[in-house]
Design an enzyme around this catalytic site. Structure first.
Site, PDB file in Angstrom:
ATOM      1  N   ASP A  67       1.805  11.448 -18.797  1.00 22.45           N
ATOM      2  CA  ASP A  67       3.212  11.186 -18.498  1.00 22.45           C
ATOM      3  C   ASP A  67       3.884  10.372 -19.593  1.00 22.45           C
ATOM      4  O   ASP A  67       3.223   9.858 -20.495  1.00 22.45           O
ATOM      5  CB  ASP A  67       3.346  10.478 -17.135  1.00 22.45           C
ATOM      6  CG  ASP A  67       2.258   9.435 -16.898  1.00 22.45           C
ATOM      7  OD1 ASP A  67       1.677   8.940 -17.874  1.00 22.45           O
ATOM      8  OD2 ASP A  67       1.982   9.117 -15.727  1.00 22.45           O
ATOM      9  N   ASN A 136       0.586   2.735  -4.667  1.00 22.02           N
ATOM     10  CA  ASN A 136       1.129   3.605  -3.616  1.00 22.02           C
ATOM     11  C   ASN A 136       0.430   4.965  -3.570  1.00 22.02           C
ATOM     12  O   ASN A 136       0.902   5.887  -2.922  1.00 22.02           O
ATOM     13  CB  ASN A 136       2.641   3.798  -3.804  1.00 22.02           C
ATOM     14  CG  ASN A 136       2.980   4.515  -5.108  1.00 22.02           C
ATOM     15  OD1 ASN A 136       2.087   4.854  -5.886  1.00 22.02           O
ATOM     16  ND2 ASN A 136       4.256   4.762  -5.353  1.00 22.02           N
ATOM     17  N   HIS A 138      -0.097   7.030  -6.160  1.00 23.75           N
ATOM     18  CA  HIS A 138       0.322   8.058  -7.123  1.00 23.75           C
ATOM     19  C   HIS A 138      -0.754   8.299  -8.183  1.00 23.75           C
ATOM     20  O   HIS A 138      -1.539   7.404  -8.484  1.00 23.75           O
ATOM     21  CB  HIS A 138       1.684   7.733  -7.760  1.00 23.75           C
ATOM     22  CG  HIS A 138       1.694   6.643  -8.776  1.00 23.75           C
ATOM     23  ND1 HIS A 138       2.783   5.819  -8.980  1.00 23.75           N
ATOM     24  CD2 HIS A 138       0.769   6.217  -9.693  1.00 23.75           C
ATOM     25  CE1 HIS A 138       2.521   4.970  -9.954  1.00 23.75           C
ATOM     26  NE2 HIS A 138       1.308   5.181 -10.406  1.00 23.75           N
ATOM     27  N   GLU A 143       4.872  10.497  -7.422  1.00 23.40           N
ATOM     28  CA  GLU A 143       5.100   9.512  -6.369  1.00 23.40           C
ATOM     29  C   GLU A 143       4.931  10.178  -4.995  1.00 23.40           C
ATOM     30  O   GLU A 143       4.914  11.411  -4.892  1.00 23.40           O
ATOM     31  CB  GLU A 143       6.525   8.937  -6.510  1.00 23.40           C
ATOM     32  CG  GLU A 143       6.792   8.248  -7.854  1.00 23.40           C
ATOM     33  CD  GLU A 143       6.101   6.876  -7.995  1.00 23.40           C
ATOM     34  OE1 GLU A 143       5.012   6.682  -7.418  1.00 23.40           O
ATOM     35  OE2 GLU A 143       6.658   6.011  -8.703  1.00 23.40           O
TER      36      GLU A 143
HETATM   37  C1  F6R Z   1      -0.356   6.223 -16.239  1.00 20.05           C
HETATM   38  C2  F6R Z   1      -0.349   6.835 -14.923  1.00 20.05           C
HETATM   39  C3  F6R Z   1      -0.336   6.037 -13.667  1.00 20.05           C
HETATM   40  C4  F6R Z   1      -1.284   4.842 -13.705  1.00 20.05           C
HETATM   41  C5  F6R Z   1      -1.150   4.034 -12.416  1.00 20.05           C
HETATM   42  C6  F6R Z   1      -2.044   2.819 -12.433  1.00 20.05           C
HETATM   43  O1  F6R Z   1      -0.397   7.230 -17.232  1.00 20.05           O
HETATM   44  O2  F6R Z   1      -0.325   8.000 -14.871  1.00 20.05           O
HETATM   45  O3  F6R Z   1      -0.688   6.858 -12.594  1.00 20.05           O
HETATM   46  O4  F6R Z   1      -2.585   5.290 -13.874  1.00 20.05           O
HETATM   47  O5  F6R Z   1       0.159   3.639 -12.245  1.00 20.05           O
HETATM   48  O6  F6R Z   1      -1.619   1.949 -13.427  1.00 20.05           O
HETATM   49  P1  F6R Z   1      -2.524   0.714 -13.848  1.00 20.05           P
HETATM   50  O7  F6R Z   1      -3.785   1.263 -14.378  1.00 20.05           O
HETATM   51  O8  F6R Z   1      -1.741  -0.002 -14.913  1.00 20.05           O
HETATM   52  O9  F6R Z   1      -2.727  -0.098 -12.613  1.00 20.05           O
END
Ligand code: F6R
Length: 261
Positions: A67, A136, A138, A143
């Protein structure tokens, strides 16, 4: 789903890197799926060690990030283009021309999204997708209520995700509101997925993903339908799993031919 509970966050990185390395070693031109954020950093550190010690050759690898923020200058230090370059491309010595990130500053975002899915397909599909998980539930920036069939597209970030990611920016106002993200359908096309989570803040999302009903309210729960999904968590992230003892017993009793770490 294979669930591996590790004593600490560094071991999560070591075990997940071993799995990623095993898949890459079996492919002549491995295609890696990359996540950003804090969770996969230990994986990248261990992959760097494996490359440095000659245990893994990524000379022919290519990679696709999950992303990118929309509207953030690609040169901004927190753009995922910059983060991937700093934490993956350089340390692992990947060819920058073969490391792809969705173009969140494209004039035509829908076209950029469709082109990204095409590029993944043209590269032969992702061999192993590395995933973190949002508090959450995702994955990527899919989301809650994202379609299980979704492809790379524009999404609006939830307030919770923006608050979670505020730590990378000076203020909440600086956190972008939109992103381009691979869809859940895109992620499910990867031949292997390795999801990592560390810390208590992820415990509920991990339990809902692994043991809860498959529901669009917990996007990562779609991984219950993936044929080769490995979830590697530390004790804190595992703390709400009902069958923790069973996962530990299964992993401890694995025959040698099933082991990768
Ligand atoms: C990032 C992504 C998100 C993160 C998630 C957890 O490329 O796709 O899904 O993996 O938000 O983020 P962290 O690891 O910073 O807690």
């Amino acid at each position: 789903m294979e669930v591996i509970i590790c004593p600490d966050a560094d071991e999560v990185g070591r075990v997940a890197a071993a799995k990623v390395g095993q898949v890459c070693a079996a492919a002549s031109r491995p295609v890696l799926g990359l996540a950003t954020g804090s969770s996969p950093l230990a994986i990248y550190r261990h992959l760097q060690l494996m490359v440095g010690e000659g245990r893994l050759d990524l000379g022919r690898a290519s990679a696709f990030a999950l992303d990118e923020y929309v509207g953030l200058d690609p040169a901004h230090p927190e753009s995922y283009r910059s983060v991937i370059h700093r934490t993956v491309t350089e340390p692992l010595g990947l060819d920058p021309d073969r490391v792809h990130v969705p173009d969140g500053s494209a004039e035509d975002l829908e076209q950029a999204a469709a082109g990204y899915d095409r590029a993944i397909a043209e590269a032969g599909g992702v061999d192993v997708q590395i995933l973190g998980i949002g508090s959450n539930g995702h994955i990527g920036f899919n989301e809650p209520t994202s379609s299980f069939a979704s492809r790379t597209r524009i999404k609006t970030l939830t307030q919770r995700t923006r608050l979670d990611n505020q730590r990378f920016f000076d203020s909440l106002e600086d956190v972008p509101t939109h992103c381009l993200t691979q869809g859940l359908g895109t992620i499910m096309d990867a031949r292997h997925v390795v999801l990592v989570a560390q810390g208590e803040a992820k415990a509920q999302a991990v339990a809902a993903t692994v043991e809860g009903p498959v529901t669009a309210l917990v996007p990562a729960s779609v991984l219950q339908f993936h044929q080769r999904a490995t979830v590697v968590v530390d004790e804190l992230a595992a703390s709400r799993l009902q069958l923790g003892d069973y996962y530990r017993e299964v992993y401890a009793g694995k025959p040698a031919w099933q082991r990768f770490a």
